[in-house]
Design a protein around this motif. Structure first.
Motif, PDB file in Angstrom:
ATOM      1  N   THR A   1     -40.334 -22.091 -33.821  1.00  0.00           N
ATOM      2  CA  THR A   1     -41.159 -22.211 -32.613  1.00  0.00           C
ATOM      3  C   THR A   1     -40.514 -23.163 -31.604  1.00  0.00           C
ATOM      4  OG1 THR A   1     -42.433 -24.008 -33.587  1.00  0.00           O
ATOM      5  CG2 THR A   1     -43.294 -21.757 -33.890  1.00  0.00           C
ATOM      6  N   ASP A   2     -39.287 -23.587 -31.870  1.00  0.00           N
ATOM      7  CA  ASP A   2     -38.595 -24.553 -31.010  1.00  0.00           C
ATOM      8  C   ASP A   2     -38.129 -23.877 -29.726  1.00  0.00           C
ATOM      9  OD1 ASP A   2     -37.088 -26.535 -29.834  1.00  0.00           O
ATOM     10  OD2 ASP A   2     -35.675 -26.768 -31.499  1.00  0.00           O
ATOM     11  N   ALA A   3     -38.698 -24.285 -28.609  1.00  0.00           N
ATOM     12  CA  ALA A   3     -38.320 -23.738 -27.304  1.00  0.00           C
ATOM     13  C   ALA A   3     -37.745 -24.838 -26.416  1.00  0.00           C
ATOM     14  CB  ALA A   3     -39.522 -23.088 -26.641  1.00  0.00           C
ATOM     15  N   THR A   4     -37.136 -25.845 -27.014  1.00  0.00           N
ATOM     16  CA  THR A   4     -36.578 -26.946 -26.229  1.00  0.00           C
ATOM     17  C   THR A   4     -35.093 -26.732 -25.975  1.00  0.00           C
ATOM     18  OG1 THR A   4     -36.099 -28.274 -28.180  1.00  0.00           O
ATOM     19  CG2 THR A   4     -38.242 -28.633 -27.123  1.00  0.00           C
ATOM     20  N   LEU A   5     -34.610 -27.442 -24.994  1.00  0.00           N
ATOM     21  CA  LEU A   5     -33.176 -27.477 -24.720  1.00  0.00           C
ATOM     22  C   LEU A   5     -32.608 -28.754 -25.315  1.00  0.00           C
ATOM     23  CD1 LEU A   5     -33.097 -26.426 -20.938  1.00  0.00           C
ATOM     24  CD2 LEU A   5     -32.527 -25.019 -22.927  1.00  0.00           C
ATOM     25  N   SER A   6     -31.360 -28.701 -25.736  1.00  0.00           N
ATOM     26  CA  SER A   6     -30.687 -29.918 -26.205  1.00  0.00           C
ATOM     27  C   SER A   6     -29.793 -30.490 -25.120  1.00  0.00           C
ATOM     28  CB  SER A   6     -29.861 -29.627 -27.462  1.00  0.00           C
ATOM     29  OG  SER A   6     -28.839 -28.686 -27.177  1.00  0.00           O
ATOM     30  N   ALA A   7     -29.504 -29.676 -24.095  1.00  0.00           N
ATOM     31  CA  ALA A   7     -28.694 -30.135 -22.968  1.00  0.00           C
ATOM     32  C   ALA A   7     -28.986 -29.272 -21.757  1.00  0.00           C
ATOM     33  CB  ALA A   7     -27.206 -30.082 -23.312  1.00  0.00           C
ATOM     34  N   LEU A   8     -28.808 -29.856 -20.598  1.00  0.00           N
ATOM     35  CA  LEU A   8     -29.005 -29.154 -19.336  1.00  0.00           C
ATOM     36  C   LEU A   8     -28.074 -29.806 -18.321  1.00  0.00           C
ATOM     37  CD1 LEU A   8     -30.671 -27.026 -17.730  1.00  0.00           C
ATOM     38  CD2 LEU A   8     -32.289 -28.864 -17.206  1.00  0.00           C
TER      39      LEU A   8
ATOM     40  N   ALA B   1     -29.743 -24.290 -25.709  1.00  0.00           N
ATOM     41  CA  ALA B   1     -30.936 -24.245 -26.562  1.00  0.00           C
ATOM     42  C   ALA B   1     -30.780 -25.203 -27.735  1.00  0.00           C
ATOM     43  CB  ALA B   1     -31.172 -22.831 -27.075  1.00  0.00           C
ATOM     44  N   ASN B   2     -31.844 -25.908 -28.055  1.00  0.00           N
ATOM     45  CA  ASN B   2     -31.830 -26.799 -29.221  1.00  0.00           C
ATOM     46  C   ASN B   2     -31.676 -25.995 -30.503  1.00  0.00           C
ATOM     47  OD1 ASN B   2     -32.076 -29.479 -30.354  1.00  0.00           O
ATOM     48  ND2 ASN B   2     -34.073 -28.790 -31.131  1.00  0.00           N
ATOM     49  N   ASN B   3     -32.333 -24.856 -30.569  1.00  0.00           N
ATOM     50  CA  ASN B   3     -32.270 -23.990 -31.743  1.00  0.00           C
ATOM     51  C   ASN B   3     -31.241 -22.890 -31.468  1.00  0.00           C
ATOM     52  OD1 ASN B   3     -32.607 -22.142 -33.780  1.00  0.00           O
ATOM     53  ND2 ASN B   3     -34.823 -21.994 -33.594  1.00  0.00           N
TER      54      ASN B   3
ATOM     55  N   ARG C   1     -36.516 -21.189 -18.223  1.00  0.00           N
ATOM     56  CA  ARG C   1     -37.556 -20.812 -19.191  1.00  0.00           C
ATOM     57  C   ARG C   1     -36.885 -20.496 -20.531  1.00  0.00           C
ATOM     58  NH1 ARG C   1     -42.262 -17.298 -16.978  1.00  0.00           N
ATOM     59  NH2 ARG C   1     -42.805 -19.416 -16.362  1.00  0.00           N
ATOM     60  N   VAL C   2     -37.398 -21.140 -21.581  1.00  0.00           N
ATOM     61  CA  VAL C   2     -36.831 -20.964 -22.929  1.00  0.00           C
ATOM     62  C   VAL C   2     -37.898 -20.368 -23.842  1.00  0.00           C
ATOM     63  CG1 VAL C   2     -35.691 -22.119 -24.864  1.00  0.00           C
ATOM     64  CG2 VAL C   2     -35.429 -23.045 -22.540  1.00  0.00           C
ATOM     65  N   TRP C   3     -37.541 -19.255 -24.513  1.00  0.00           N
ATOM     66  CA  TRP C   3     -38.435 -18.637 -25.483  1.00  0.00           C
ATOM     67  C   TRP C   3     -37.895 -18.913 -26.888  1.00  0.00           C
ATOM     68  CZ3 TRP C   3     -37.508 -16.186 -20.854  1.00  0.00           C
ATOM     69  CH2 TRP C   3     -38.622 -15.745 -20.131  1.00  0.00           C
ATOM     70  N   PRO C   4     -38.766 -19.285 -27.812  1.00  0.00           N
ATOM     71  CA  PRO C   4     -38.321 -19.487 -29.198  1.00  0.00           C
ATOM     72  C   PRO C   4     -38.235 -18.150 -29.931  1.00  0.00           C
ATOM     73  CG  PRO C   4     -40.660 -19.890 -29.049  1.00  0.00           C
ATOM     74  CD  PRO C   4     -40.185 -19.583 -27.646  1.00  0.00           C
ATOM     75  N   GLN C   5     -37.827 -18.199 -31.184  1.00  0.00           N
ATOM     76  CA  GLN C   5     -37.753 -16.977 -32.001  1.00  0.00           C
ATOM     77  C   GLN C   5     -39.107 -16.292 -32.130  1.00  0.00           C
ATOM     78  OE1 GLN C   5     -35.983 -18.819 -35.536  1.00  0.00           O
ATOM     79  NE2 GLN C   5     -34.466 -17.177 -35.471  1.00  0.00           N
ATOM     80  N   THR C   6     -40.185 -17.066 -32.082  1.00  0.00           N
ATOM     81  CA  THR C   6     -41.519 -16.491 -32.297  1.00  0.00           C
ATOM     82  C   THR C   6     -42.007 -15.675 -31.117  1.00  0.00           C
ATOM     83  OG1 THR C   6     -42.498 -18.567 -31.573  1.00  0.00           O
ATOM     84  CG2 THR C   6     -42.266 -18.226 -33.955  1.00  0.00           C
ATOM     85  N   GLY C   7     -41.291 -15.670 -30.005  1.00  0.00           N
ATOM     86  CA  GLY C   7     -41.624 -14.740 -28.950  1.00  0.00           C
ATOM     87  C   GLY C   7     -42.364 -15.242 -27.740  1.00  0.00           C
ATOM     88  N   PRO C   8     -43.618 -14.789 -27.506  1.00  0.00           N
ATOM     89  CA  PRO C   8     -44.208 -14.842 -26.183  1.00  0.00           C
ATOM     90  C   PRO C   8     -44.449 -16.235 -25.589  1.00  0.00           C
ATOM     91  CG  PRO C   8     -45.861 -14.162 -27.770  1.00  0.00           C
ATOM     92  CD  PRO C   8     -44.533 -14.237 -28.492  1.00  0.00           C
ATOM     93  N   THR C   9     -44.641 -17.252 -26.417  1.00  0.00           N
ATOM     94  CA  THR C   9     -44.818 -18.582 -25.844  1.00  0.00           C
ATOM     95  C   THR C   9     -43.458 -19.087 -25.385  1.00  0.00           C
ATOM     96  OG1 THR C   9     -44.545 -19.643 -27.973  1.00  0.00           O
ATOM     97  CG2 THR C   9     -46.796 -19.107 -27.307  1.00  0.00           C
ATOM     98  N   HIS C  10     -43.462 -19.914 -24.371  1.00  0.00           N
ATOM     99  CA  HIS C  10     -42.201 -20.405 -23.830  1.00  0.00           C
ATOM    100  C   HIS C  10     -42.375 -21.837 -23.326  1.00  0.00           C
ATOM    101  CE1 HIS C  10     -44.390 -18.666 -20.412  1.00  0.00           C
ATOM    102  NE2 HIS C  10     -43.905 -19.706 -19.750  1.00  0.00           N
ATOM    103  N   LYS C  11     -41.246 -22.468 -23.005  1.00  0.00           N
ATOM    104  CA  LYS C  11     -41.256 -23.802 -22.416  1.00  0.00           C
ATOM    105  C   LYS C  11     -40.450 -23.726 -21.132  1.00  0.00           C
ATOM    106  CE  LYS C  11     -40.544 -28.671 -23.368  1.00  0.00           C
ATOM    107  NZ  LYS C  11     -40.415 -29.654 -24.422  1.00  0.00           N
TER     108      LYS C  11
END
Length: 181
Positions: free
Chosen positions: A9-16, A51-53, A87-97
């Motif tokens: 569920t990780d939708a974070t970035l590790s760098a930008l 992406a962090n993940n 916008r970052v989507w995790p593996q789980t899909g529709p939720t995003h950050k």
């Protein structure tokens, strides 16, 4: 043994990173809003999200898909501010950050003229953008002059004062060029 490993569920970035200017504040995965100031010569930028993940689902920069660790296509920057969403989507899909970067592009500082003419008559000296004082001689019956000027940067503005009415003797006609910024 059956081992079930759920999707991340990780939708974070590790760098930008950005191609011009610096993120303010400095990047942190938990901070989602940034400002970047750029000079007037910066008319487009790229953004590189990481992406962090490594098994993220997808990333969009300004609505366009981008691969983690790769720069976006160039994005045009108008003078003033423009906010770009990452916008970052995790593996789980529709939720995003969402991460937002607001770019603030400075206005032009060019307050030069590229041409200056006076009628009737004309300038006694040849025009040069580096010269700020000119003289002109007009017939005694001349009560006003017309000043035509061309700005070197089309975002600058020009104001002319003192061109009418003219008195007999010396008169000062002032041409004021104001840069966009």
């Amino acid at each position: 043994i059956r081992v079930n490993r759920p999707l991340s569920t990780d939708a974070t970035l590790s760098a930008l990173t950005v191609s011009a200017g610096s993120l303010n504040p400095s990047f942190s995965p938990s901070v989602t809003s940034y400002t970047v100031n750029v000079d007037n010569n910066t008319d487009n930028i790229t953004i590189t999200p990481v992406a962090n993940n490594p098994n993220y689902y997808r990333i969009h920069v300004d609505g366009t898909a981008v691969t983690s660790g790769s720069a976006s296509s160039p994005i045009g920057l108008p003078v003033g501010s423009k906010t770009i969403t990452i916008r970052v989507w995790p593996q789980t899909g529709p939720t995003h950050k969402d991460y937002a970067v607001t770019f603030v592009r400075a206005g032009s500082g060019n307050a030069n003229l590229s041409a200056l003419t006076l009628s009737p008559g004309g300038l006694n000296e040849s025009f040069s953008a580096d010269v700020i004082e000119y003289t002109a001689d007009v017939p005694n019956e001349t009560s006003s002059v017309t000043v035509d000027s061309t700005v070197a940067d089309n975002t600058a503005t020009v104001a002319v004062s003192g061109a009418s009415p003219l008195s007999v003797g010396p008169n000062t006609v002032t041409v004021t060029v104001t840069a966009q910024n």
